[in-house]
Structures are given as structure tokens and as C-alpha cells.
Design a protein around this motif. Structure first.
Motif, PDB file in Angstrom:
ATOM      1  N   ARG A   1       8.930   5.919   0.623  1.00 39.12           N
ATOM      2  CA  ARG A   1       9.244   4.623   0.005  1.00 39.12           C
ATOM      3  C   ARG A   1      10.519   4.033   0.600  1.00 39.12           C
ATOM      4  O   ARG A   1      10.592   2.830   0.868  1.00 39.12           O
ATOM      5  N   TRP A   2      11.528   4.853   0.821  1.00 42.26           N
ATOM      6  CA  TRP A   2      12.768   4.361   1.422  1.00 42.26           C
ATOM      7  C   TRP A   2      12.537   3.896   2.852  1.00 42.26           C
ATOM      8  O   TRP A   2      13.005   2.829   3.256  1.00 42.26           O
TER       9      TRP A   2
ATOM     10  N   GLU B   1       2.219   9.508  -2.717  1.00 42.35           N
ATOM     11  CA  GLU B   1       1.829  10.862  -3.127  1.00 42.35           C
ATOM     12  C   GLU B   1       0.446  11.228  -2.598  1.00 42.35           C
ATOM     13  O   GLU B   1       0.216  12.344  -2.115  1.00 42.35           O
ATOM     14  N   VAL B   2      -0.469  10.280  -2.686  1.00 47.69           N
ATOM     15  CA  VAL B   2      -1.833  10.521  -2.196  1.00 47.69           C
ATOM     16  C   VAL B   2      -1.820  10.767  -0.697  1.00 47.69           C
ATOM     17  O   VAL B   2      -2.502  11.672  -0.187  1.00 47.69           O
TER      18      VAL B   2
ATOM     19  N   PHE C   1       0.824  -1.212   0.000  1.00 41.65           N
ATOM     20  CA  PHE C   1       0.000   0.000   0.000  1.00 41.65           C
ATOM     21  C   PHE C   1       0.859   1.263   0.000  1.00 41.65           C
ATOM     22  O   PHE C   1       0.610   2.205  -0.766  1.00 41.65           O
ATOM     23  N   LEU C   2       1.885   1.281   0.841  1.00 40.98           N
ATOM     24  CA  LEU C   2       2.715   2.476   0.959  1.00 40.98           C
ATOM     25  C   LEU C   2       3.626   2.687  -0.243  1.00 40.98           C
ATOM     26  O   LEU C   2       3.983   3.827  -0.571  1.00 40.98           O
ATOM     27  N   MET C   3       3.999   1.632  -0.900  1.00 40.16           N
ATOM     28  CA  MET C   3       4.803   1.773  -2.107  1.00 40.16           C
ATOM     29  C   MET C   3       3.994   2.348  -3.268  1.00 40.16           C
ATOM     30  O   MET C   3       4.520   3.035  -4.134  1.00 40.16           O
TER      31      MET C   3
ATOM     32  N   ALA D   1      11.817  -2.005   3.908  1.00 39.74           N
ATOM     33  CA  ALA D   1      12.071  -3.323   4.521  1.00 39.74           C
ATOM     34  C   ALA D   1      10.933  -3.766   5.436  1.00 39.74           C
ATOM     35  O   ALA D   1      11.110  -4.706   6.231  1.00 39.74           O
ATOM     36  N   THR D   2       9.791  -3.156   5.319  1.00 39.18           N
ATOM     37  CA  THR D   2       8.664  -3.452   6.216  1.00 39.18           C
ATOM     38  C   THR D   2       8.280  -4.930   6.303  1.00 39.18           C
ATOM     39  O   THR D   2       7.962  -5.413   7.397  1.00 39.18           O
ATOM     40  N   PRO D   3       8.277  -5.700   5.198  1.00 33.21           N
ATOM     41  CA  PRO D   3       7.840  -7.099   5.305  1.00 33.21           C
ATOM     42  C   PRO D   3       8.615  -7.957   6.294  1.00 33.21           C
ATOM     43  O   PRO D   3       8.109  -8.982   6.763  1.00 33.21           O
ATOM     44  N   ILE D   4       9.845  -7.568   6.651  1.00 34.92           N
ATOM     45  CA  ILE D   4      10.648  -8.440   7.520  1.00 34.92           C
ATOM     46  C   ILE D   4      10.709  -7.972   8.981  1.00 34.92           C
ATOM     47  O   ILE D   4      11.311  -8.648   9.817  1.00 34.92           O
TER      48      ILE D   4
END
Length: 454
Positions: A362-363, A341-342, A335-337, A367-370
Motif C-alpha cells: 500500500r505504501w 492481502e489476496v 485495485f492494489l489498495m 502515489a501511483t495516480p500521478i
């Protein structure tokens, strides 16, 4: 609502129990995070983008003092969970009484210090230039209510330790809703500006305290303390302090990180970069609410079953919590990737901020999934009373990796290096945590060593 016993933590299926504990925790964190998010949107649109930066300057100071209450709460709640698991009600009651006494004494002293040195603290945390005056206004008013917030954070963890997640959820919802209503009244209608935003926040703390006080005085709580429990006990205070120090250190590192980030970004990009960090910081609080909910739900389950020596259930709770948290973290990542902008446009229409914030977001979340492994791993050691490994794992991400990186990387990449430090530190800290958690499970949670049957 039917009365729920803490003993259910030792008998219900882990998957069902984790959902039962985590869903209310997640909802509570969601509502609280939405409150912070919408509050920031209100401030940005009704007062200005500089006001967002001003609040971001104050947060680490007020949150650190409030985190004293959380530290005492989590440290004591670990003791309470294990005491209830071992059927030691006397120790649970004495621990709760000591938590209240410690919270009041420590936070009031820090608030006095914070008010006396206000003109030094605000600039030190990035309140410079146009940010200084609104930050000072917000800081002074919010600090008055911080001891109440600390008592709320302490009480909330104890409610969870009793196995009553729904009441803990309600305690987080009431002040959040109240704060938003007061924001509209004080900022939009009365036009009180930063003072209005600050008073709305402070009064909301009182609403939370009122609900928690009602809970412990009602029949819903198993912990009915009296005056004799408030007297400080050296051994209990020492145990609360050693475990709570983990949480306090975590928040201290967060506060130091805010201090460094606000100053580094101010030097690199002025008020615009500080505002971008404030927006990203709000998303860090908001977007990860279900992952934090899983972590909160996991703590009493692990602590209770460890105290009851049901090690197979502790191991199962670790695995299940990581699976659930990782799945949710991945959804958040996608979602965040896609929509940074929105999201940024919700906070401000400032052209410079709209340019800088999306790539930074985005940066930061790359690594959020881990991160589930790091959060659950550190939480496990705290839940079972192992203060030193809990402390070290808590320090890995921001203390050992992130802070050095935000000094090193900008030398080569400029402001981009600051944002790159987030995913790099996430990856490194996850690797370290995974190693120690695997070793702990293999060595100390072997079902063969289990004494009591599940």
C-alpha cells in the motif's frame, strides 16, 4: 498481416495512433510481466520463499547487463525514428548496424566480469545467509543468456521505431509463454529446483531472439542492413551513447536501489523483509504494464513527429499520453489498495511474509495516480534526442530522492521508513518533471514555430 509504413506515425490522428502503438506494447509488457509474476509464484510454491529472495538478488545484476542492450536500443531507436521522419534511410540503416555491434561487444564483456567475480557480487546484492547458495545457482545460469536478452531488448525497440508494435508484442509473448511451460517441466516435473528456474529463463531468451532475427530477415522490416553497416561510426556511436546513457543510468540506479534495499531490509527484518520486497517488486513490474505500454507507444510517435518538425503533433501526443496513462494508473491504484492481502497469498503462505507485505504494498503504490507525468515527461526528452534533461529527469525519482530517503527515514520510522520513501519520491519527482516539461512545451513546441504542415 498488411504491411505498415513508419510514415503513418506522422499522419494518423494522435489518439488513434497512440492506442495502436500502446495496446500491443501493453499486451507485450503484460505477458512478460505475467511471466515474471507466475514464475515467482511457481518458485515460491515449488521451491520455497527463500528462492523468491534469491531471484530478487540476481535480477538487478542480470537486468543491468541486459539493460545495456535496451540502452543501445532506445538510444539508437530515437535516432532511427527521427531519421525515418526526415526521410534519411541511410542514417537509419547505419544506426541499426552500429546498435548490433555495440550490444554484442559491451554485454559479452560485462558477462565475463560478472562470472569471474560471482562470489563477491552475489553477497553484495543481498545474497547472504540462506539466500546465497540458491542465488549463486540462479545467477550463473541466467548470466549465460543475458547477451541474447540484450539483443532482444535492443531489437524490440527498433521494431517499435519502425512503427510495427504488433511484431514487438509478439517478440515479448513467445519467450514468456515458453518460460512458463519450461518452468513446469524443469521445476515441477524434473525437480531441478533453482537450476530449473534458471534454465527455463535462459532458454526463453533464445526463443525471443529467434523471433526477432526472423523479423529483420523477413519482408516485414524496412531496415535491410548489410556488412558495411556493422562498422562503428564515431558520430553515431556518440549519439547512441548519449541517449542510451539515460536508459542505462535508469537501470543502473534500479540495480543500485535493489542492492541497497536488499541489504537495508535484510538488516532490519532478515529474509522476511527481503522476500516482501521481492513480492512488491514483482507487482511494480506487473501492475503498471498499461502505463509502461503507453510510454512505449508514445516514444516513436514523439520522435518521428519531432524529426518531421510537426511540433503540434508532438505536443498533442504528450497531452494524450499523460491523460491515458493517468487514467490507467488510477485504476491500478484502487485495485492494489483493496486487494494486497489476496495478492500476497498468491506468492507464499509464509505467515511472517503475509503480515509484512500488504502494508508495504500500500505504501509503495500510494502515489501511483500521478506517476504518468514523470514517465511521459522523461520519455519525451529521450524521444526527441535531448539527452541531458532526459538523464536528469530519469535520476530525479530514485537517484535524487529515493536513495537518500531510504537512508534517512528508517532512522525515524524503522522498516516503515523504507516503504514510505516510495510515494514521497514519486511526488517530488513528478513535481520536478512537470515543471521542466511545461517549460519545454511552452518554449519549443509552439505551433507557430512549426515548419511542416500537419
Amino acid at each position: 498481416m498488411p504491411k505498415v509504413s513508419s510514415q503513418e506515425l506522422g499522419h494518423q490522428p494522435i489518439g488513434k495512433l497512440l492506442i495502436k502503438q500502446a495496446v500491443p506494447a501493453s499486451i507485450g509488457i503484460l505477458v512478460m510481466s505475467l511471466n515474471i509474476l507466475v514464475d515467482t509464484i511457481f518458485v515460491g510454491n515449488w521451491i520455497g520463499s527463500t528462492a523468491i529472495a534469491a531471484i530478487n538478488v540476481v535480477l538487478p545484476v542480470s537486468f543491468f547487463i541486459a539493460a545495456l542492450g535496451m540502452a543501445i536500443g532506445i538510444g539508437g531507436s530515437s535516432i532511427i525514428s527521427r531519421a525515418l521522419g526526415a526521410n534519411n534511410k541511410i542514417k537509419a540503416l547505419k544506426t541499426f548496424g552500429n546498435q548490433i555491434t555495440l550490444t554484442i561487444l559491451v554485454t559479452v564483456l560485462f558477462v565475463i566480469f560478472g562470472l569471474v567475480y560471482i562470489n563477491d557480487i552475489v553477497p553484495a546484492f543481498g545474497g547472504k545467509g540462506a539466500i546465497f547458495e540458491p542465488a549463486k545457482i540462479y545467477y550463473r545460469i541466467v548470466l549465460y543468456g543475458v547477451p541474447i536478452l540484450a539483443l532482444c531488448m535492443m531489437g524490440n525497440t527498433v521494431i517499435r521505431a519502425e512503427g510495427k508494435p504488433k511484431f514487438a508484442m509478439y517478440a515479448m509473448m513467445f519467450p514468456s509463454v515458453g518460460n512458463l511451460i519450461l518452468d513446469v517441466l524443469f521445476i515441477k516435473i524434473f525437480d531441478w529446483g533453482m537450476a530449473g528456474a534458471a534454465w527455463a529463463t535462459t532458454i526463453s531468451y533464445a526463443l525471443c531472439f529467434g523471433f526477432i532475427l526472423w523479423y529483420f530477415l523477413s519482408k516485414n522490416s524496412e531496415l535491410k542492413i548489410d556488412l558495411k553497416h556493422f562498422g562503428l561510426n564515431t558520430s553515431i556511436v556518440k549519439e547512441i551513447s548519449s541517449l542510451g546513457f539515460v536508459t542505462l543510468t535508469r537501470q543502473a540506479i534500479v540495480s543500485v536501489t535493489y542492492l541497497l534495499m536488499n541489504n537495508i531490509l535484510f538488516d532490519l527484518g532478515g529474509e522476511t523483509s527481503v522476500t516482501a520486497y521481492a513480492i512488491v517488486g514483482r507487482m511494480l513490474m506487473f501492475a503498471l504494464f498499461p502505463v509502461y505500454g503507453i510510454t512505449q507507444g508514445f516514444l516513436p510517435i514523439a520522435g518521428f513527429n519531432y524529426g518531421a518538425e510537426q511540433y503540434a503533433r508532438v505536443k498533442e501526443s504528450i497531452i494524450t499520453a499523460i491523460k491515458y496513462a493517468a487514467l490507467l494508473a488510477t485504476v491500478i491504484f484502487v485495485f492494489l489498495m483493496v486487494f494486497p492481502e489476496v495478492i500476497t497469498k498468491l506468492f507464499t503462505q509464509d505467515a511472517d511474509v503475509l503480515i509484512e507485505t500488504p502494508p508495504a504494498m500500500r505504501w509503495v503504490f500510494a502515489a501511483t495516480p500521478i506517476i504518468a507525468v514523470q514517465l511521459i515527461g522523461a520519455a519525451y526528452f529521450q524521444a526527441v534526442g535531448k539527452a541531458i534533461p532526459a538523464l536528469l529527469l530519469t535520476l530525479t525519482r530514485q537517484g535524487f530522492f529515493f536513495i537518500p530517503l531510504i537512508f534517512i527515514l528508517p532512522e525515524y520510522f524503522g522498516a516503515l521508513g523504507v516503504w514510505m520513501a516510495f510515494p514521497i519520491s514519486d511526488v517530488l519527482s513528478t513535481i520536478v518533471t512537470a515543471y521542466f516539461l511545461h517549460r519545454e512545451v511552452k518554449t519549443n513546441l509552439n505551433p507557430k514555430t512549426e515548419v511542416k504542415s500537419t
